[in-house]
Scaffold this motif. Structure first.
Motif, mmCIF file in Angstrom:
data_model
loop_
_atom_site.group_PDB
_atom_site.id
_atom_site.type_symbol
_atom_site.label_atom_id
_atom_site.label_comp_id
_atom_site.label_asym_id
_atom_site.label_seq_id
_atom_site.Cartn_x
_atom_site.Cartn_y
_atom_site.Cartn_z
ATOM 1 N N ARG A 108 52.132 73.599 -108.658
ATOM 2 C CA ARG A 108 52.551 73.813 -110.050
ATOM 3 C C ARG A 108 51.550 73.198 -111.011
ATOM 4 N N HIS A 109 51.113 71.987 -110.708
ATOM 5 C CA HIS A 109 50.136 71.293 -111.562
ATOM 6 C C HIS A 109 48.816 72.069 -111.612
ATOM 7 N N THR A 110 48.365 72.543 -110.463
ATOM 8 C CA THR A 110 47.116 73.305 -110.392
ATOM 9 C C THR A 110 47.220 74.592 -111.196
ATOM 10 N N LYS A 112 49.147 75.157 -113.729
ATOM 11 C CA LYS A 112 49.184 74.805 -115.152
ATOM 12 C C LYS A 112 47.778 74.528 -115.671
ATOM 13 N N LYS A 113 46.962 73.840 -114.879
ATOM 14 C CA LYS A 113 45.583 73.569 -115.274
ATOM 15 C C LYS A 113 44.784 74.859 -115.429
ATOM 16 N N ILE A 114 44.984 75.802 -114.523
ATOM 17 C CA ILE A 114 44.289 77.091 -114.596
ATOM 18 C C ILE A 114 44.686 77.826 -115.879
ATOM 19 N N ARG A 115 45.994 77.859 -116.154
ATOM 20 C CA ARG A 115 46.468 78.548 -117.359
ATOM 21 C C ARG A 115 45.976 77.872 -118.624
ATOM 22 N N SER A 116 46.000 76.546 -118.659
ATOM 23 C CA SER A 116 45.556 75.848 -119.868
ATOM 24 C C SER A 116 44.049 75.992 -120.083
ATOM 25 N N GLY A 117 43.331 76.296 -119.026
ATOM 26 C CA GLY A 117 41.894 76.532 -119.140
ATOM 27 C C GLY A 117 41.557 77.976 -119.459
#
Length: 145
Positions: A108-110, A112-117
């Motif tokens: 989930r964290h990974t 989220k990082k992809i989406r925020s980038g």
């Protein structure tokens, strides 16, 4: 005495099946939702909370007791319920456990990082009858305990 069932109802496609099984086993069933997703079902008590980030999740965690079954697709909520010795399961019949929650939270964290980038990920596939059957089977197993 059967365990209680608490449903994180926002976006939950198995509310009807959950309430029906709760009735068959004589389990108390609670539907927790916010003001924009009020869901009423005979045989379950609906609890409505303010529309805010994670308001339903925090209310559910404050209500959950050891041995309760929690239906949720939220990994963070599942982790908090595990910490309270509850039995969280997904809408697809996967039981969240101490053995799988860390990897789910990391995924989930990974994501989220992809989406925020600026990255994009595929959304969920259309729900299948096999997922419904797996959910019913797992919930039935948990209610038999």
């Amino acid at each position: 005495m059967p365990p209680r069932i608490l449903i994180d109802a926002d976006g939950c496609p198995v509310v009807n099946q959950t309430v029906a099984l709760a009735g068959e086993f004589g389990a108390e069933c609670f539907i927790l939702c916010d003001t924009s997703h009020q869901i009423e079902k005979p045989g379950a008590k609906t609890m409505v909370f303010s529309k805010g980030a994670d308001s339903v999740d925090f209310a559910l965690v404050n209500l959950v007791k050891t041995g309760d079954i929690v239906v949720t697709q939220d990994y963070g909520l599942a982790a908090m319920c595990l910490a309270r010795n509850a039995k969280p399961i997904s809408q697809n019949g996967m039981e969240y456990t101490a053995g799988n929650i860390d990897s789910l939270l990391l995924a989930r964290h990974t994501a989220k990082k992809i989406r925020s980038g600026g990255g994009r990920l595929k959304g969920p596939k259309k729900r299948t009858p096999e997922q419904d059957a797996a959910f019913i089977e797992k919930l039935t197993d948990l209610l038999k305990v």
